[in-house]
Design an enzyme around this catalytic site. Structure first.
Site, short mmCIF file in Angstrom:
data_model
loop_
_atom_site.label_atom_id
_atom_site.label_comp_id
_atom_site.label_asym_id
_atom_site.label_seq_id
_atom_site.Cartn_x
_atom_site.Cartn_y
_atom_site.Cartn_z
N CYS A 9 0.85 -1.19 0.00
CA CYS A 9 0.00 0.00 0.00
C CYS A 9 0.88 1.24 0.00
O CYS A 9 1.80 1.35 0.82
CB CYS A 9 -0.88 -0.03 1.24
SG CYS A 9 -1.85 1.48 1.45
N CYS B 143 0.29 3.13 3.67
CA CYS B 143 0.68 2.59 4.97
C CYS B 143 1.69 1.44 4.86
O CYS B 143 2.12 0.90 5.87
CB CYS B 143 -0.55 2.14 5.76
SG CYS B 143 -1.28 0.61 5.14
N CYS C 88 -5.15 -5.15 -19.72
CA CYS C 88 -6.18 -4.15 -19.41
C CYS C 88 -5.55 -2.78 -19.15
O CYS C 88 -6.26 -1.78 -19.11
CB CYS C 88 -7.04 -4.59 -18.24
SG CYS C 88 -6.24 -4.50 -16.63
N CYS D 109 -7.32 -1.06 1.06
CA CYS D 109 -6.39 -1.47 2.10
C CYS D 109 -7.14 -1.51 3.42
O CYS D 109 -7.79 -0.54 3.80
CB CYS D 109 -5.24 -0.48 2.16
SG CYS D 109 -4.13 -0.78 3.55
N CYS E 83 -5.52 1.24 6.18
CA CYS E 83 -5.65 2.71 6.08
C CYS E 83 -6.81 3.12 5.19
O CYS E 83 -7.02 4.30 4.99
CB CYS E 83 -4.35 3.32 5.59
SG CYS E 83 -4.06 3.03 3.85
N HIS F 98 -8.06 3.43 -1.38
CA HIS F 98 -8.64 2.79 -2.56
C HIS F 98 -7.51 2.22 -3.41
O HIS F 98 -6.54 2.92 -3.71
CB HIS F 98 -9.43 3.81 -3.38
CG HIS F 98 -9.86 3.29 -4.72
ND1 HIS F 98 -10.90 2.40 -4.87
CD2 HIS F 98 -9.38 3.52 -5.96
CE1 HIS F 98 -11.04 2.12 -6.16
NE2 HIS F 98 -10.14 2.78 -6.84
N HIS G 267 -10.13 -2.66 -8.26
CA HIS G 267 -11.28 -3.55 -8.22
C HIS G 267 -10.83 -4.98 -8.45
O HIS G 267 -9.75 -5.22 -9.01
CB HIS G 267 -12.31 -3.15 -9.28
CG HIS G 267 -13.00 -1.85 -8.99
ND1 HIS G 267 -12.46 -0.64 -9.37
CD2 HIS G 267 -14.15 -1.56 -8.33
CE1 HIS G 267 -13.27 0.33 -8.97
NE2 HIS G 267 -14.30 -0.19 -8.34
N ASP H 112 -13.08 -12.83 -13.59
CA ASP H 112 -12.82 -13.35 -14.94
C ASP H 112 -11.33 -13.61 -15.15
O ASP H 112 -10.83 -13.54 -16.26
CB ASP H 112 -13.34 -12.37 -15.99
CG ASP H 112 -12.66 -11.00 -15.89
OD1 ASP H 112 -11.81 -10.81 -14.99
OD2 ASP H 112 -12.98 -10.13 -16.70
N ARG I 6 -9.17 -11.59 -10.94
CA ARG I 6 -8.30 -10.61 -11.58
C ARG I 6 -8.38 -9.33 -10.75
O ARG I 6 -9.38 -8.61 -10.81
CB ARG I 6 -8.76 -10.35 -13.01
CG ARG I 6 -8.03 -9.23 -13.72
CD ARG I 6 -8.34 -9.21 -15.21
NE ARG I 6 -9.75 -8.96 -15.47
CZ ARG I 6 -10.28 -7.73 -15.64
NH1 ARG I 6 -9.53 -6.66 -15.59
NH2 ARG I 6 -11.58 -7.59 -15.87
N CYS J 269 -7.44 -5.79 -10.38
CA CYS J 269 -7.05 -4.73 -11.30
C CYS J 269 -6.73 -3.51 -10.42
O CYS J 269 -7.64 -2.88 -9.89
CB CYS J 269 -8.22 -4.48 -12.24
SG CYS J 269 -7.89 -3.34 -13.55
ZN LIG Z 1 -2.83 1.12 3.45
#
Ligand SMILES: [Zn+2]
Length: 131
Positions: A45, A48, A63, A94, A97, A100, A103, A107, A115, A117
């Protein structure tokens, strides 16, 4: 783990990292530094430094974002339903913390069927040879 303030994150992160990790943004495909990155090590991450993904689970999905077939065997991720943009997706954050990350889709081409991503901007990387 102590939560940091938005000001602390702003001071530590680049604008892109802050926007992705703290504001749920998405980097443009094929622009992230870890998309075509194949060194061996651990992806963490960016906020953190919790260990999230091992390079052995990374694969080339085409992708435009770093893609992983599985996460590391720990409790460092949490999953939320994301119904934005007219589709239901599973958001990956995460657990430590609440950054974001990206996703996860079901598939994936490997035996996990998954997967992940993930935005490069939400990750930092530790080379195996660094440890
Ligand atoms: Zn984090």
């Amino acid at each position: 783990m102590a939560k940091k303030s938005d000001e602390e994150y702003k001071a530590e992160l680049s604008e892109m990292q802050y926007w992705v990790a703290r504001e749920g943004g998405t980097e443009r495909p094929f622009t992230g530094i870890y998309n075509a990155h194949d060194k061996e090590g651990v992806y963490k991450c960016v906020c953190c430094h919790a260990e999230l993904f091992a390079s052995g689970n990374k694969f080339e999905s085409g992708c435009g974002w770093p893609s992983f077939a599985d996460h590391m065997d720990n409790e460092n991720l949490r999953f939320l339903e994301d119904a934005s943009r007219g589709m239901v997706r599973t958001e990956v954050r995460c657990a430590g913390c609440d950054a974001h990350l990206g996703h996860v889709f079901d598939d994936g081409p490997t035996e996990t069927g998954q997967r992940y991503c993930i935005n490069s901007a939400a990750l930092s990387f530790a080379d195996d040879s660094d440890t």
